[in-house]
Motif scaffolding. Sequence first.
Motif, PDB file in Angstrom:
ATOM      1  N   GLU A 194       0.829  -1.205   0.000  1.00  0.00           N
ATOM      2  CA  GLU A 194       0.000   0.000   0.000  1.00  0.00           C
ATOM      3  C   GLU A 194       0.866   1.259   0.000  1.00  0.00           C
ATOM      4  OE1 GLU A 194      -4.063  -1.084   2.339  1.00  0.00           O
ATOM      5  OE2 GLU A 194      -2.204  -1.550   3.419  1.00  0.00           O
ATOM      6  N   LEU A 262      -6.040   1.730  -3.320  1.00  0.00           N
ATOM      7  CA  LEU A 262      -5.126   1.754  -2.183  1.00  0.00           C
ATOM      8  C   LEU A 262      -5.360   0.615  -1.189  1.00  0.00           C
ATOM      9  CD1 LEU A 262      -5.061   5.595  -1.477  1.00  0.00           C
ATOM     10  CD2 LEU A 262      -3.264   4.225  -2.536  1.00  0.00           C
ATOM     11  N   SER A 263      -6.606   0.303  -0.917  1.00  0.00           N
ATOM     12  CA  SER A 263      -6.933  -0.764   0.057  1.00  0.00           C
ATOM     13  C   SER A 263      -8.105  -1.590  -0.464  1.00  0.00           C
ATOM     14  CB  SER A 263      -7.287  -0.152   1.413  1.00  0.00           C
ATOM     15  OG  SER A 263      -6.245   0.667   1.890  1.00  0.00           O
TER      16      SER A 263
END
Length: 515
Positions: A194, A262-263
Motif C-alpha cells: 500500500e 489503495l486498500s
Amino acid sequence: MIKKILFNATSAEKRAALLENDKVVELVVERPDYFRLVGNIYRGKVVSILPGLQAAFVDIGLDKAAFLHASDVDPSLLLEEDEMMDRFAGRGAKNAKSRKVPRIPIEKVLTKGQEILVQVAKEPIRTKGAKVSTQISLAGRFLVLVPDTDFIGVSKKTSDSARRSKLKKLISQIKPPGIGFIVRTNGLKVSETEFVSEIHILLDAWRKTQEEALSGSGTKLVHRELGITTRVIRDLFSEDVTEVYADQEEDYKEIKNYVKALSPEMVKCVFHYKDKTPLFDKFNIEKDLDRLLKRKVWLKSGGYVLIDRTEALVAIDVNTGRNVGKNRASLEETIFRTNLDAATEICRQLRLRDIGGLIVIDFIDMMDANNRHKIEAAMKKLLDADPSATDCTPLSKFCLMEITRKRVRPELQEFFTDSCISCGGLGWIFSPETVTARIGRDLRRAHNKPNTITVTIHPAVAAYLKDDSGPAGVTMKSMLEKEHKCRLNIVEDEEYDQDEFTFKEIAGGDVRDEG
C-alpha cells in the motif's frame, strides 16, 4: 468506537458527515460556486515585501493577495528550471537543504516581482487573504510527500518507538532519493504494498505539478487539491470506519475506485444509498445539523452550554439548566456531572462547527480539587482525539479553561450565513445558497410532485436562483428543475424573511425555524 461516513449531493451543494457512535462530529460542505483552497499550489508573484513584519504579499490570482510570513519561506524551493528538474530526478539529493526555518531576512530571500511556488495553508477568512507557504507538500491517504528533502517522519499519534523506527526504515528503502515522506495516522498499520502504491501516485502528482509550474508565465494554479468526495475519504477513512454511504452514483464510483486502488479489502465497506428517504434523514442527523448554528446547546444531563463568538475569541459558558440536583449535599456531584457532560459536547461542537483560534470555556465552579483534575483529564483526552492541532491550559481558580485550535478555514457559521444588514452583523440569517439547498431537500422529500410547483421566497433568494453568471451559465433554478423533474414558478415576496419559503402545491414548505 463505530464510525460511518455519509455523502449527500444535490445540485446546490455536497455534504460529507463523519459519525462516531451514530452522532455527527464533523461536517464538510462544498458548493458549485465555492471550492476550498487549502492544499492548492500556485505559481505566484511577489507584489510587496514588509521587512518590519518579516512578511510578503503574493498575487496568486485571487481577489486579495496572499500573506507569506518569513517562517514559511523555504529558499530551497526558489529554484531555476534546471535545478528543479535535477532535484526531482534525485541528482541533487546529497545537497538537499533542510526544511528548517531560515535565519535570513525575508528581504534577502525574496524580491518584488519574483515568481515563486506557494501552497495555501489557510483559507481567506473575512477581511484577510489566504495564508501561503513555500514549504510544499502533497497529502495522500497514508503518506505526505515532502519535496527537496530526504526527511522521513511518522505521525505523532503513535508513541511506540519501535514501530516508528520500523516505519522509517521501510519508507527509506522504498522511496526515491531527494524526496521526503511523512507517515500519516492512517498509515501506521498498512502494508508495504500500500505504501509503494501511494508513493507512485504522489510522485506522479508532484511531477505533473512541476511540469505545470514550469510552463508559461504569470500567476496560475498548478495543482488543485482533491474535491470533497475523495478528500474526505483520504483524510477520514480508516480501519475504524465500518460503513461509507453515497447517495449519488458518481460519488459512489469515485469513492470505490479510490479505495480499491489503495486498500482493495476495504471496498466492501462502501455502499450506494438508494432509498427514497434522504440519506441524512435516514441516519437522524438532519435535525442535529439544523441546530448547528444555535447559540444554546442542550446536554443530556439537563444542563446546557452557550456558544458566543467575538472578534478575539469564542466564549463558551456551561450552565446546570434543568439539572438542579436533589439536595444541597448532591450539589457538587451535580455540578461535576454537568461539567463532564459539557466537556464531551463542547469538544464535539468544536469539530462539528469547525471552531478555531482561541476558545475560553467557563465551567461551573467546583470546590473538589479531585473533580477539577478529572475535568482537565477528560478535556485533554477528548482534544487529543481531535484531528486538528489543539492545546489547553489547566482550569484556573475561576474554573476557566483556555484552548487553542488550529484554524485553516472559516467556521461553518461564516460559511452558512450572511451578516444581517438590519442588525449590523450582530445576528445571523441563512444565506440564499443555504436556503436554496434547503428548498432542494424539501423537494426531494415530497412525493407525487405536480409538474409545476410554486415557491414563494425572499427576493434575495430569487435572485440567486435566477443568476446565470456562473462558470457553466446555468441557473440554480434550472438545476433544481432538472434534478427534481418539475417546473418551479418563483414568486418573490419582500415580506418574507430571507430564510423563509413556502410551497403552494406541496406541504411542509415553510421551514422558518424559531426553535
